[in-house]
Motif scaffolding. Structure first.
Motif, PDB file in Angstrom:
ATOM      1  N   MET A 176     -43.456 -65.352  23.681  1.00  0.00           N
ATOM      2  CA  MET A 176     -44.366 -66.395  24.162  1.00  0.00           C
ATOM      3  C   MET A 176     -44.758 -67.400  23.080  1.00  0.00           C
ATOM      4  O   MET A 176     -45.313 -67.018  22.058  1.00  0.00           O
ATOM      5  CB  MET A 176     -45.648 -65.758  24.728  1.00  0.00           C
ATOM      6  N   GLY A 177     -44.492 -68.671  23.330  1.00  0.00           N
ATOM      7  CA  GLY A 177     -44.993 -69.758  22.482  1.00  0.00           C
ATOM      8  C   GLY A 177     -44.169 -70.052  21.250  1.00  0.00           C
ATOM      9  O   GLY A 177     -43.765 -71.180  21.006  1.00  0.00           O
ATOM     10  N   ALA A 178     -43.917 -69.007  20.431  1.00  0.00           N
ATOM     11  CA  ALA A 178     -43.224 -69.225  19.149  1.00  0.00           C
ATOM     12  C   ALA A 178     -42.596 -67.915  18.680  1.00  0.00           C
ATOM     13  O   ALA A 178     -42.957 -66.836  19.164  1.00  0.00           O
ATOM     14  CB  ALA A 178     -44.230 -69.705  18.100  1.00  0.00           C
ATOM     15  N   LEU A 179     -41.680 -68.028  17.740  1.00  0.00           N
ATOM     16  CA  LEU A 179     -41.062 -66.828  17.156  1.00  0.00           C
ATOM     17  C   LEU A 179     -42.066 -66.120  16.256  1.00  0.00           C
ATOM     18  O   LEU A 179     -42.836 -66.774  15.556  1.00  0.00           O
ATOM     19  CB  LEU A 179     -39.839 -67.226  16.333  1.00  0.00           C
ATOM     20  N   LYS A 180     -42.020 -64.790  16.272  1.00  0.00           N
ATOM     21  CA  LYS A 180     -42.923 -63.996  15.431  1.00  0.00           C
ATOM     22  C   LYS A 180     -42.140 -63.256  14.356  1.00  0.00           C
ATOM     23  O   LYS A 180     -41.044 -62.750  14.627  1.00  0.00           O
ATOM     24  CB  LYS A 180     -43.670 -62.953  16.292  1.00  0.00           C
ATOM     25  N   THR A 181     -42.731 -63.134  13.172  1.00  0.00           N
ATOM     26  CA  THR A 181     -42.079 -62.446  12.044  1.00  0.00           C
ATOM     27  C   THR A 181     -41.651 -61.033  12.438  1.00  0.00           C
ATOM     28  O   THR A 181     -40.583 -60.571  12.040  1.00  0.00           O
ATOM     29  CB  THR A 181     -43.052 -62.369  10.844  1.00  0.00           C
ATOM     30  N   SER A 182     -42.494 -60.369  13.232  1.00  0.00           N
ATOM     31  CA  SER A 182     -42.218 -58.969  13.575  1.00  0.00           C
ATOM     32  C   SER A 182     -40.880 -58.790  14.296  1.00  0.00           C
ATOM     33  O   SER A 182     -40.301 -57.708  14.268  1.00  0.00           O
ATOM     34  CB  SER A 182     -43.344 -58.422  14.456  1.00  0.00           C
TER      35      SER A 182
ATOM     36  N   ILE B 297     -33.655 -53.788  37.069  1.00  0.00           N
ATOM     37  CA  ILE B 297     -34.243 -54.497  35.920  1.00  0.00           C
ATOM     38  C   ILE B 297     -35.536 -53.775  35.522  1.00  0.00           C
ATOM     39  O   ILE B 297     -36.305 -53.367  36.402  1.00  0.00           O
ATOM     40  CB  ILE B 297     -34.626 -55.953  36.309  1.00  0.00           C
ATOM     41  N   ILE B 298     -35.761 -53.629  34.213  1.00  0.00           N
ATOM     42  CA  ILE B 298     -37.074 -53.139  33.750  1.00  0.00           C
ATOM     43  C   ILE B 298     -37.705 -54.242  32.925  1.00  0.00           C
ATOM     44  O   ILE B 298     -37.054 -54.835  32.065  1.00  0.00           O
ATOM     45  CB  ILE B 298     -36.950 -51.899  32.839  1.00  0.00           C
ATOM     46  N   VAL B 299     -38.978 -54.515  33.183  1.00  0.00           N
ATOM     47  CA  VAL B 299     -39.710 -55.449  32.314  1.00  0.00           C
ATOM     48  C   VAL B 299     -40.800 -54.657  31.603  1.00  0.00           C
ATOM     49  O   VAL B 299     -41.662 -54.038  32.238  1.00  0.00           O
ATOM     50  CB  VAL B 299     -40.313 -56.633  33.111  1.00  0.00           C
ATOM     51  N   ASP B 300     -40.728 -54.673  30.287  1.00  0.00           N
ATOM     52  CA  ASP B 300     -41.669 -53.905  29.465  1.00  0.00           C
ATOM     53  C   ASP B 300     -42.865 -54.775  29.095  1.00  0.00           C
ATOM     54  O   ASP B 300     -42.745 -55.711  28.302  1.00  0.00           O
ATOM     55  CB  ASP B 300     -40.925 -53.414  28.210  1.00  0.00           C
ATOM     56  N   CYS B 301     -44.026 -54.456  29.687  1.00  0.00           N
ATOM     57  CA  CYS B 301     -45.259 -55.205  29.399  1.00  0.00           C
ATOM     58  C   CYS B 301     -46.339 -54.220  28.948  1.00  0.00           C
ATOM     59  O   CYS B 301     -47.513 -54.339  29.330  1.00  0.00           O
ATOM     60  CB  CYS B 301     -45.734 -55.951  30.639  1.00  0.00           C
ATOM     61  N   LEU B 302     -45.940 -53.214  28.171  1.00  0.00           N
ATOM     62  CA  LEU B 302     -46.922 -52.220  27.723  1.00  0.00           C
ATOM     63  C   LEU B 302     -47.805 -52.791  26.622  1.00  0.00           C
ATOM     64  O   LEU B 302     -49.017 -52.872  26.746  1.00  0.00           O
ATOM     65  CB  LEU B 302     -46.192 -50.972  27.220  1.00  0.00           C
ATOM     66  N   PHE B 303     -47.177 -53.194  25.526  1.00  0.00           N
ATOM     67  CA  PHE B 303     -47.940 -53.766  24.404  1.00  0.00           C
ATOM     68  C   PHE B 303     -47.200 -54.972  23.862  1.00  0.00           C
ATOM     69  O   PHE B 303     -45.978 -54.960  23.757  1.00  0.00           O
ATOM     70  CB  PHE B 303     -48.083 -52.761  23.259  1.00  0.00           C
ATOM     71  N   GLY B 304     -47.963 -55.975  23.495  1.00  0.00           N
ATOM     72  CA  GLY B 304     -47.391 -57.144  22.833  1.00  0.00           C
ATOM     73  C   GLY B 304     -47.949 -57.220  21.435  1.00  0.00           C
ATOM     74  O   GLY B 304     -47.850 -56.254  20.656  1.00  0.00           O
ATOM     75  N   THR B 305     -48.601 -58.340  21.138  1.00  0.00           N
ATOM     76  CA  THR B 305     -49.124 -58.531  19.786  1.00  0.00           C
ATOM     77  C   THR B 305     -50.339 -57.648  19.508  1.00  0.00           C
ATOM     78  O   THR B 305     -50.807 -57.594  18.378  1.00  0.00           O
ATOM     79  CB  THR B 305     -49.524 -60.009  19.591  1.00  0.00           C
TER      80      THR B 305
ATOM     81  N   ASP C 224     -42.710 -60.604  25.431  1.00  0.00           N
ATOM     82  CA  ASP C 224     -43.252 -61.039  24.133  1.00  0.00           C
ATOM     83  C   ASP C 224     -42.647 -60.287  22.945  1.00  0.00           C
ATOM     84  O   ASP C 224     -42.148 -60.901  22.007  1.00  0.00           O
ATOM     85  CB  ASP C 224     -44.789 -60.948  24.107  1.00  0.00           C
ATOM     86  N   ILE C 225     -42.715 -58.942  23.001  1.00  0.00           N
ATOM     87  CA  ILE C 225     -42.244 -58.119  21.880  1.00  0.00           C
ATOM     88  C   ILE C 225     -41.909 -56.748  22.455  1.00  0.00           C
ATOM     89  O   ILE C 225     -42.641 -56.289  23.342  1.00  0.00           O
ATOM     90  CB  ILE C 225     -43.412 -58.004  20.868  1.00  0.00           C
ATOM     91  N   PRO C 226     -40.834 -56.105  22.059  1.00  0.00           N
ATOM     92  CA  PRO C 226     -40.586 -54.758  22.596  1.00  0.00           C
ATOM     93  C   PRO C 226     -41.749 -53.820  22.216  1.00  0.00           C
ATOM     94  O   PRO C 226     -42.147 -53.775  21.048  1.00  0.00           O
ATOM     95  CB  PRO C 226     -39.286 -54.334  21.897  1.00  0.00           C
TER      96      PRO C 226
ATOM     97  N   ASN D 245     -50.711 -58.233  27.508  1.00  0.00           N
ATOM     98  CA  ASN D 245     -49.274 -58.055  27.720  1.00  0.00           C
ATOM     99  C   ASN D 245     -49.076 -57.447  29.104  1.00  0.00           C
ATOM    100  O   ASN D 245     -48.213 -57.894  29.875  1.00  0.00           O
ATOM    101  CB  ASN D 245     -48.692 -57.164  26.605  1.00  0.00           C
ATOM    102  N   GLY D 246     -49.906 -56.475  29.420  1.00  0.00           N
ATOM    103  CA  GLY D 246     -49.882 -55.880  30.754  1.00  0.00           C
ATOM    104  C   GLY D 246     -50.212 -56.928  31.812  1.00  0.00           C
ATOM    105  O   GLY D 246     -49.589 -56.973  32.881  1.00  0.00           O
ATOM    106  N   ALA D 247     -51.173 -57.790  31.499  1.00  0.00           N
ATOM    107  CA  ALA D 247     -51.567 -58.842  32.448  1.00  0.00           C
ATOM    108  C   ALA D 247     -50.397 -59.771  32.758  1.00  0.00           C
ATOM    109  O   ALA D 247     -50.208 -60.185  33.908  1.00  0.00           O
ATOM    110  CB  ALA D 247     -52.742 -59.630  31.874  1.00  0.00           C
TER     111      ALA D 247
END
Ligand SMILES: NC(=O)C1=CN([C@@H]2O[C@H](COP(=O)(O)OP(=O)(O)OC[C@H]3O[C@@H](n4cnc5c(N)ncnc54)[C@H](OP(=O)(O)O)[C@@H]3O)[C@@H](O)[C@H]2O)[C@@H](O)CC1
Ligand SMILES: [K+]
Length: 461
Positions: free
Chosen positions: A170-176, A110-118, A146-148, A57-59
Motif C-alpha cells: 500500500m502506497g509505497a515500497l517498504k524496506t522490510s 485464491i488466498i488473501v493474507d490480511c492477518l498482519f501488515g505494518t 501490504d506485507i506477508p 490489515n484485517g480491515a
C-alpha cells in the motif's frame, strides 16, 4: 529507480493532515486495488479465502470481502475479533451485507493474507504459526495484503511467514520487503495508490529499488576511438589464480579496452588477456583481492595506495591493511561473512552473520557513515549498493548465482567500468544489475550456470 521507506505511517498521516483524505478513503483504495488485481488477473478462479487479523490489515481484508462478494465465492475468516476502529467499521458493513464468515479455514482457489501488515509487534504465538503453516500448505494462488504476515518492520521472520505469490503493498515500497529473508516470502511486489498518486504520497528518501533502466551499459559513442580510449584494467591475481582470470575475462567482455592480469608467475591466459608482473604504466583501474590468498603485504600496500580507481574483494576483507585505504573512493564487494570481518576490523561492530543478515541495511548504514567515500556492494539475495547516506537495492538476483566464481565476474564488471572512466557508484550499480540480469537470462535451469555462461549472457544484454 523507486523509493523505499522504512515506515509509511508518517506518509499515511501526511495524507490525512495535508490532503484531507480519511483513513476510510485510504483503505477503500487499498482494498479496491486488491479487488482490481483479482478481477483483472484471476477472473477464472472461483473461490477466495480472506484471512483477517484484528487491526487495519484485517480491515483491508474485510473490505475486500465486501467488494468481491457478488463475483466470487468469498469465504471470510476472522482469526481474531476486529479491534481497530476501521476493522470494526468494516465488520459492521459486511454483517449488514450478510457476507459469509467462516469458522474454519479450507483450501480455496485464491488466498488473501490480511492477518498482519505494518503493525506486527510481537512474535507469533502457536495459533498463528499453525494458521500460517496451514495456509502455506494450500495449493492456492496466494496474495499478501501490504506485507506477508510474519515479516516484521525490519524484514525479519521470527518463526514463519506467509509465502505469497504476489504482495500488493500500500502506497509505497517498504524496506522490510527487501531483506534477504523476505525474498522467499514476498513473491512479485506491486505498489498501489491510496487515493493520491505515488509521487505525491511519497517524500524524500535515502533508499531506492533499482530498475532495469538504471543499468547504463557502456555503449560507445565516439566514432574516432582506439583501445586506449576504453581504459586498461589490471586484475591482481594471487594464489587462486582462477579468480583473477574469471574477473579479467568478464571485464574484457564488458568493454574495457585492455585487460592485464598482474602475477609474478607465468599464466596460461586467453589470447586477448595480457599478463604483467607489476601494475601497468597506463593502468586506469585495479581489481584486487579475489583469490589473493597469501601475499607480500608491502607490495599489496603499494598497489592499494596508488591513486587509481579500485575494486577490492574477498581476502583483503580479512586484513587490517584494508582500513588504511577506506578514505579513498573505492568499491568494496563483500559477501556477508566478509562484511562482518570488515565491520570488526574497522571497529564498527563485532556481530554474527545472522545478526548482519537480520539487519543488513543498518550495518551498511553504519559502515557508510564512518567511510562516506567508499561504495559498498553487500552481496546477498537482495544486493545492497551504498555510498554515504544513499542505499540502492538490486532485487534481480536469484539462486542461479549462488556459485563459486559469480563474485569474481562481478568484480571484473565493476573493474571494467572503473577502467572505462565511470564513477565508482555508477560502476557498482550498472555492474550489479548486469550481473543479475545476465543470470536471469540464463534459461537452461537454475543450477548449472558457470562463470563463462554468465559472461556470455552479460555480453548479450
Ligand atoms: N493507516 C492507514 O491509513 C491505512 C492502513 N492500511 C493497512 O493497515 C495496516 C496497518 O494496520 P495496523 O496498524 O492496525 O496494524 P496491523 O498490521 O493490522 O496489525 C495490528 C494488529 O495486529 C495485532 N498483532 C500484532 N502483532 C501480533 C501478533 N504477533 N500476534 C497477534 N496479534 C498481533 C495487534 O494487536 P495488539 O498489539 O493491539 O494487541 C493489532 O490488533 C497496513 O499494513 C495496511 O494493510 C491500509 O488500509 C491503507 C490505509
Ligand atoms: K498481510
Amino acid at each position: 529507480m523507486q523509493k523505499i521507506f522504512d515506515e509509511v505511517t508518517s506518509l499515511d498521516k501526511r495524507c490525512y493532515e495535508e490532503f484531507f483524505l480519511t483513513e476510510d478513503i485510504l483503505m477503500e483504495h487499498a482494498s479496491n486495488s486488491i479487488a482490481l488485481y483479482i478481477n483483472q488477473n484471476l477472473f477464472d478462479k472461483k473461490s477466495i479465502l480472506i484471512v483477517c487479523g484484528s487491526g487495519n490489515n484485517g480491515a483491508d481484508g474485510i473490505a475486500l470481502a465486501r467488494l468481491l462478494s457478488s463475483k466470487f465465492e468469498v469465504n471470510l475468516y476472522l482469526a481474531n475479533e476486529p479491534k481497530s476502529y476501521m476493522a470494526q467499521q468494516q465488520f459492521k458493513r459486511v454483517k449488514a451485507l450478510n457476507i459469509k464468515i467462516i469458522d474454519e479455514i479450507f483450501e480455496a482457489d485464491i488466498i488473501v493474507d490480511c492477518l498482519f501488515g505494518t503493525g506486527l509487534n510481537k512474535p507469533l504465538d502457536e495459533k498463528f504459526i499453525n494458521l500460517i503453516n496451514t495456509l502455506n500448505s494450500y495449493n492456492s494462488f496466494k496474495i499478501a495484503c501490504d506485507i506477508p504476515s510474519g515479516i516484521n518492520s525490519l524484514g525479519q521472520v521470527n518463526t514463519i511467514a506467509f509465502e505469497s505469490d504476489i504482495t500488493i503493498t500500500m502506497g509505497a515500497l517498504k524496506t522490510s520487503l527487501f531483506s534477504d529473508v523476505s525474498k522467499d516470502y514476498v513473491g512479485e511486489i506491486i505498489v498501489v495508490n491510496l487515493g493520491v498518486q505515488r509521487d505525491i504520497y511519497e517524500i524524500e528518501a535515502n533508499k531506492f529499488l533499482l530498475d532495469e533502466s538504471d543499468m547504463k551499459l557502456p555503449f560507445r559513442n565516439k566514432k574516432n576511438s582506439h583501445k586506449g580510449s576504453y581504459g586498461h584494467l589490471n586484475v591482481v591475481a594471487g594464489c587462486k589464480k582462477g579468480a583473477g582470470i574469471i574477473a579479467a575475462k568478464a571485464a574484457f567482455g564488458f568493454g574495457t579496452g585492455l585487460v592485464s592480469v598482474v602475477c609474478h608467475e607465468n599464466l596460461d591466459l586467453p589470447y586477448h588477456i595480457m599478463q604483467t608482473h607489476f601494475i601497468s604504466e597506463n593502468c586506469s583501474a585495479i581489481a584486487i583481492g579475489m583469490g589473493l590468498g597469501k601475499y607480500e603485504t608491502d607490495e599489496i600496500r603499494k598497489i592499494l595506495n596508488k591513486p587509481i580507481p579500485k575494486i577490492i574483494d574477498a581476502d583483503l576483507f580479512h586484513d587490517k591493511l584494508i582500513c588504511e585505504v577506506l578514505d579513498q573512493e573505492i568499491v568494496l564487494t563483500p559477501h556477508p561473512k566478509e562484511f562482518i570481518s570488515l565491520l570488526k576490523l574497522c571497529e564498527i561492530a563485532d556481530v554474527s552473520i545472522e545478526e548482519l543478515q537480520n539487519n543488513r541495511f543498518l550495518y551498511v548504514e553504519k559502515f557508510c557513515k564512518k567511510y562516506p567515500n567508499v561504495v559498498v556492494v553487500l552481496k546477498g539475495a537482495n544486493v545492497i549498493i551504498a555510498q554515504n547516506e544513499k542505499q540502492y537495492v538490486n532485487s534481480f538476483g536469484s539462486a542461479v548465482l549462488s556459485k563459486g566464481g559469480s563474485g569474481d565476474v562481478l568484480s571484473g564488471l565493476i573493474g571494467s567500468l572503473l577502467a572505462q572512466g565511470y564513477k565508482p557508484l555508477e560502476s557498482a550499480i550498472t555492474a550489479s544489475l548486469a550481473h543479475t540480469l545476465g543470470a536471469k537470462n540464463y534459461k537452461k535451469n537454475n543450477y548449472s550456470l558457470i562463470p563463462s555462461d554468465l559472461v556470455e549472457e552479460i555480453r548479450k544484454l
